[in-house]
Design a protein around this motif. Structure first.
Motif: not given
Ligand code: GZL
Length: 322
Positions: A39, A41, A116-117, A224-225
């Protein structure tokens, strides 16, 4: 082994409150396992990390793109261990499946920073600290906005097409929870269908196109994105369905990358929920704390906002770094 000894010394010094400084001239070696390039992002996130962990800033970055496969992240982390990096930075594709590999990193005496995640592990000493977004709050913000938007329109019942990100990722789990909690609290809201679209524009398009062939009675797309939103918008264009500020379908999108904010300014996306990808400086700050013998907060969150098509301005976009 040198790094492991250094880490053990730093841990020992840390316990007695002393600082431990690596040799100032030596580059700090960081192994970074990235999810992929699915993405806009993610591209911005990778750029932030690679620009931050430069030799000029005192780092040697070993970067690995897992191409959205957890096994590739396992392989990368084992490689980092073999190379005796000073730090492992992991952007985990999904929350589960990390206990084994992070135990290997711990046994090698290499600190792990989650970015991130998040990861769900039985023993949270398997990682030193983590930094990312509060994805549940992101989902809740979107739901609160939808409640007030519907109230302002004097509308109660909605049918929602829910485009989900990579299933099992923290961002998907928590944004979904934000929506589903609101649906449970609003009896006139219905999730007409949920589809995993893996955060890609292609899947957002294909899934929306195929769904609209059998059911056009949708009032909201909760995507969600941004990339999945762009795909859904293309599918609605083809189906002759209007959307956005003056359209029949409300579009709610997450990330707020510049191209999405431009669509929001045009009135094609009703709400952009910010998810800030610029984690490079944040992770660097955590490493510098550790290098100075400090113990960072276990979890730090990123401040984020939302952009509404009825209030966004051109300068909001010009000031954006991604
Ligand atoms: C969010 C990230 C997500 C974004 C997407 O922090 O993990 O993954 O929302 C990306 O765009 O692919």
């Amino acid at each position: 082994m040198k790094k492991a000894i250094a880490f053990l010394i730093s841990a020992a010094l840390l316990l007695c409150g002393c600082a431990f400084h690596a040799d100032e001239d030596e580059l700090i070696v960081v192994g970074f396992s990235q999810v992929g390039s699915e993405s806009s992002w993610r591209i911005a996130n990778t750029r932030s990390m690679t620009e931050t962990f430069s030799e000029q800033n005192g780092f040697e970055l070993i970067y690995d793109d897992a191409k959205n496969k957890q096994q590739n992240q396992y392989d990368a982390i084992r490689e980092f261990i073999q190379q005796e990096v000073d730090y492992i930075v992991l952007a985990p594709i999904t929350e589960t499946g990390w206990d084994g590999i992070l135990t290997e990193a711990k046994n090698a005496g290499i600190p792990v920073i989650i970015v991130d995640r998040s990861v769900s592990v039985a023993d949270d000493s398997l990682y030193t600290c983590k930094v990312g977004s509060d994805f549940l709050e992101e989902g809740a913000k979107a739901a609160r906005w939808l409640e007030s938007e519907l109230e302002s329109r004097g509308k109660k019942d909605v049918r929602i097409l829910h485009l989900q990100g990579t299933r099992g990722s923290t961002s998907q789990l928590m944004r979904t929870k934000g929506l589903e909690t609101a649906v449970a609290a609003n009896p006139d809201w219905e999730i007409a269908a949920q589809f995993e679209c893996d955060y890609t524009e292609a899947m957002g398009y294909e899934v929306t196109r195929d769904y609209l062939e059998k059911d056009k009675n949708i009032n909201v797309i909760f995507s969600e994105n941004d990339n999945m939103s762009f795909g859904a918008m293309r599918a609605m264009d083809e189906a002759g369905i209007t959307y956005g500020k003056d359209g029949d379908v409300i579009v709610i999108s997450f990330d707020a990358v510049r191209s999405a904010l431009t669509e929001c300014l045009k009135g094609n996306i009703n709400l952009c929920v910010e998810c800030n990808p610029l984690h490079g400086p944040r992770v660097r700050s955590l490493i510098e704390q550790l290098e100075n013998g400090e113990l960072p907060q276990k979890q730090s969150f990123v401040e984020e906002t939302v952009f509404d098509c009825s209030t966004i301005k051109q300068e909001d976009i010009e000031n954006r770094a991604y």
